[in-house]
Design an enzyme around this catalytic site. Structure first.
Site, PDB file in Angstrom:
ATOM      1  N   GLU A 114      23.005 -13.858  32.869  1.00  0.00           N
ATOM      2  CA  GLU A 114      21.544 -13.978  32.895  1.00  0.00           C
ATOM      3  C   GLU A 114      20.985 -14.235  31.498  1.00  0.00           C
ATOM      4  O   GLU A 114      19.997 -14.940  31.325  1.00  0.00           O
ATOM      5  CB  GLU A 114      20.899 -12.734  33.511  1.00  0.00           C
ATOM      6  CG  GLU A 114      21.335 -12.445  34.959  1.00  0.00           C
ATOM      7  CD  GLU A 114      21.201 -13.631  35.890  1.00  0.00           C
ATOM      8  OE1 GLU A 114      20.379 -14.536  35.631  1.00  0.00           O
ATOM      9  OE2 GLU A 114      21.949 -13.661  36.899  1.00  0.00           O
ATOM     10  N   HIS A 169      18.592 -20.217  27.284  1.00  0.00           N
ATOM     11  CA  HIS A 169      18.270 -21.617  27.608  1.00  0.00           C
ATOM     12  C   HIS A 169      16.743 -21.768  27.727  1.00  0.00           C
ATOM     13  O   HIS A 169      16.140 -22.668  27.135  1.00  0.00           O
ATOM     14  CB  HIS A 169      18.966 -21.979  28.925  1.00  0.00           C
ATOM     15  CG  HIS A 169      19.061 -23.449  29.209  1.00  0.00           C
ATOM     16  ND1 HIS A 169      19.757 -23.949  30.274  1.00  0.00           N
ATOM     17  CD2 HIS A 169      18.540 -24.530  28.582  1.00  0.00           C
ATOM     18  CE1 HIS A 169      19.663 -25.275  30.289  1.00  0.00           C
ATOM     19  NE2 HIS A 169      18.918 -25.652  29.279  1.00  0.00           N
ATOM     20  N   HIS A 195      20.917 -17.923  30.839  1.00  0.00           N
ATOM     21  CA  HIS A 195      19.701 -18.559  31.359  1.00  0.00           C
ATOM     22  C   HIS A 195      18.512 -18.244  30.441  1.00  0.00           C
ATOM     23  O   HIS A 195      17.691 -19.106  30.144  1.00  0.00           O
ATOM     24  CB  HIS A 195      19.366 -18.026  32.761  1.00  0.00           C
ATOM     25  CG  HIS A 195      20.334 -18.444  33.821  1.00  0.00           C
ATOM     26  ND1 HIS A 195      20.680 -19.754  34.041  1.00  0.00           N
ATOM     27  CD2 HIS A 195      21.022 -17.726  34.748  1.00  0.00           C
ATOM     28  CE1 HIS A 195      21.536 -19.819  35.059  1.00  0.00           C
ATOM     29  NE2 HIS A 195      21.762 -18.597  35.494  1.00  0.00           N
TER      30      HIS A 195
HETATM   31 ZN   LIG Z   1      22.887 -18.233  37.252  1.00  0.00          ZN
END
Ligand SMILES: [Zn+2]
Length: 604
Positions: A394, A400, A397
């Site tokens: 996580e 990102h 993400h």
């Molecule tokens: Zn994912």
């Protein structure tokens, strides 16, 4: 089953709970902000019919529409996270419903934009972009609308297609109700006398039990019960495939696959190449299955119900949240000081909601939608290695989103699904690499290497098997062949037996496995699952380069994190250092898989 939800939210130290006041100080402020946004919605309509007047006016219109989109998203993110904290509370559920309405209103207000922009035409839009710096942020968006022009219909036809949306979702909707509410899932009694219901979450747990007869009983009961509804499942799937056929035909695409991949502009050859590559790699998969049989010390052939059982006797590695954070911070070092500093901020500044509590939403996610704030993560952390790995995932993400939100203007910040799982899987690879470096105990190493292989099985081989099955269903429909439960089950068994080496006796795929397809919800999204496999291979390739200490590879990877949706996914990944139109990423992953199997075989 875990019983982690017995601790009330109020009993948990604040430092383990996310701090939503970074978005709004309280619900009252949220409501004030929401009403202000609702009052601005009609602004978007003011520009209707006038977009071609001047570059400045076009910029005003787009600023108004995207500015509202940003604010609506921020409101929705807050409402959604409030609701996920405790799904039993009526207040936040109501806030979420209000947001669904507001989002729909915004869509309606801005529905004229794309058809009108298409009428203006690309040459004139390009001249506008050159003349008005505010339009630079919309260049990708405007070009993308023009790219899809051949598949965009007239105003009236588009309206008709939009109106047909709710009814075209029937297959999926009925599936959801049947699978989650109405299906008469069977109950079985386990070897220890415990009686359990085999619904899909029960099945997911039962297939991992150490007792082989229990696993077999659970699988036979689950697939058998799906089989009694085979005609119904087949009819729902047919409705779903007909929906794809309808839209592909209406928009003038040559195949269902082409229609699905055109949005993110992914060549259909990427899909075909993955399937071909995996079929070539089946000997490596079969090697893994043989290894699994050996590690499980089975007296006879591996069977389909052995695939989720523990690979080695359980190694209990537990981590407090602080230990998990330390481990992850160390694992992320190859990405450099700046990256690690942001990771540390996510720990220190309460971006994470760690523990399960009564009513909290299950699973885990990262939410990067509050563009001007920072991303958040929801976990249900129980201290196993898996949970640490989920946090790393996580966090991928989150980073990102963090980089894209802080590098790109809002219209370019939101990255697409095809690249989304790259950053998360990349972090898992860094974590396992670091943990392996620190652990010399052979049992622990075996368990970690085993979990890597399990990941390759689940993410690369199984998802590609699904992707191949899915493609062949749609091809059947394109040829005009009937899509029935019986035909789908026959096809599924055929594909599955080939993947698992049934004929050669590598893994026995029992007849009832033919019904497995009916409980997989992803087939209703359409050509989605292959992206799990491509993301995994991209992440393996990129992380290996960074771990090798290649400074240029690191620079390119960090630039990728900040690139949002400023280009199409294939180009973004090429810039990052991996070409998804070649065999390189898959070949690389298969080689790594074989190296890991070498090490396991040696240590066995
Ligand atoms: Zn994912």
């Amino acid at each position: 089953m875990t019983t982690g939800q017995d601790r009330e939210r109020t009993a948990i130290n604040d430092k383990y709970k996310w701090n939503l006041t970074d978005i709004y100080p309280d619900v009252t402020s949220w409501r004030v902000a929401k009403e202000a946004v609702a009052r601005r919605l009609p602004d978007v309509r003011r520009y209707q019919g006038r977009l071609g007047e001047s570059p400045q006016l076009l910029a005003d219109a787009l600023d108004a529409a995207w500015g509202l989109d940003k604010d609506v998203t921020r409101l929705a993110v807050y409402a959604g996270m409030q609701a996920d904290q405790d799904t039993r509370e009526a207040g936040p559920q109501g806030m979420q419903q209000e947001m669904q309405q507001l989002s729909a209103d915004l869509k309606a207000q801005s529905s004229y934009l794309e058809p009108e922009l298409l009428l203006i035409g690309l040459p004139r839009l390009e001249a506008f972009i050159a003349a008005e710096p505010r339009l630079h942020a919309y260049s990708f968006y405007l070009h993308d609308i023009a790219r899809r022009a051949a598949h965009t219909l007239s105003d009236r036809e588009e309206k008709l297609l939009a109106d047909a949306m709710p009814l075209s979702a029937s297959g999926h909707n009925i599936y959801n109700i049947l699978a989650n509410a109405d299906f008469p899932y069977p109950t079985i009694t386990l070897s220890n006398g415990r009686t359990v219901r085999v619904d899909s979450s029960g099945y997911a747990e039962l297939r991992t039990l150490p007792n082989r007869e229990d696993r077999e009983r659970a699988m036979a009961a689950f697939f058998g019960s799906l089989g009694t509804f085979s005609r119904t499942y087949g009819t729902m799937m047919n409705a779903n495939v007909q929906r794809a056929a309808f839209y592909a035909k209406a928009r003038g695409y040559t195949s269902h696959l082409e229609a699905a991949l055109d949005g993110p502009n992914i060549p259909v050859s990427v899909y075909a190449r993955l399937i071909e590559g995996i079929n070539r790699a089946l000997p490596s998969f079969h090697r893994y299955l043989e290894l699994r049989r050996k590690m499980m010390q089975l007296p006879d052939a591996l069977r389909y119900h052995d695939l989720y059982a523990p690979l080695v006797a359980e190694v209990r590695l537990t981590f407090t949240p602080e230990e998990a954070q330390r481990q992850i911070a160390a694992a992320m070092e190859p990405l450099g000081r700046e990256y690690c500093a942001v990771v540390q901020r996510s720990f220190d500044e309460r971006w994470i909601d760690f523990f399960p509590t009564p009513g909290k939403r299950s699973g885990a996610y990262s939410e990067g939608g509050a563009y001007d704030v920072h991303p958040y993560m929801l976990l249900n952390y129980l201290g196993q290695y898996n949970d640490v790995s989920t946090l790393a995932h996580e966090l991928g993400h989150t980073m990102h989103s963090y980089y894209s939100n802080s590098t790109q203007p809002y219209p370019l910040a939101n990255y697409s699904t095809f690249v989304a799982e790259v950053a998360s899987t990349f972090n898992e690879a860094l974590l396992i690499n670091r943990v392996l470096r620190d652990r010399t105990d052979p049992a622990i190493r075996l368990s970690l290497l085993g979990s890597f292989l399990e990941n390759v099985k689940a993410t690369v081989f199984r998802q590609t098997q699904f992707a191949e099955f899915e493609l062949r269903i749609h091809q059947m429909a394109e040829r005009g062949e009937p899509i029935t439960g019986e035909a789908l089950s026959r096809l599924y068994l055929d594909v599955t037996r080939r993947y698992y080496g049934h004929e050669a006796g590598i893994c026995i795929v029992d007849d009832h496995v033919r019904h497995e397809w009916s409980y997989i919800p992803h087939f209703y999204i359409g050509f989605y699952v292959f992206q799990y496999a491509t993301s995994f291979t991209a992440a393996e390739t990129l992380s290996e380069k960074v771990l090798a200490g290649d400074g240029e590879a690191r620079r390119r990877y960090l630039a990728f994190l900040g690139s949002g949706t400023s280009k199409y996914p294939i180009e973004l990944l090429r810039d990052a250092g991996v070409d998804m139109t070649t065999d390189e990423p898959l070949d690389f992953t298969i080689k790594k898989m074989n190296r890991v199997m070498d090490e396991i075989e040696e240590s066995l």
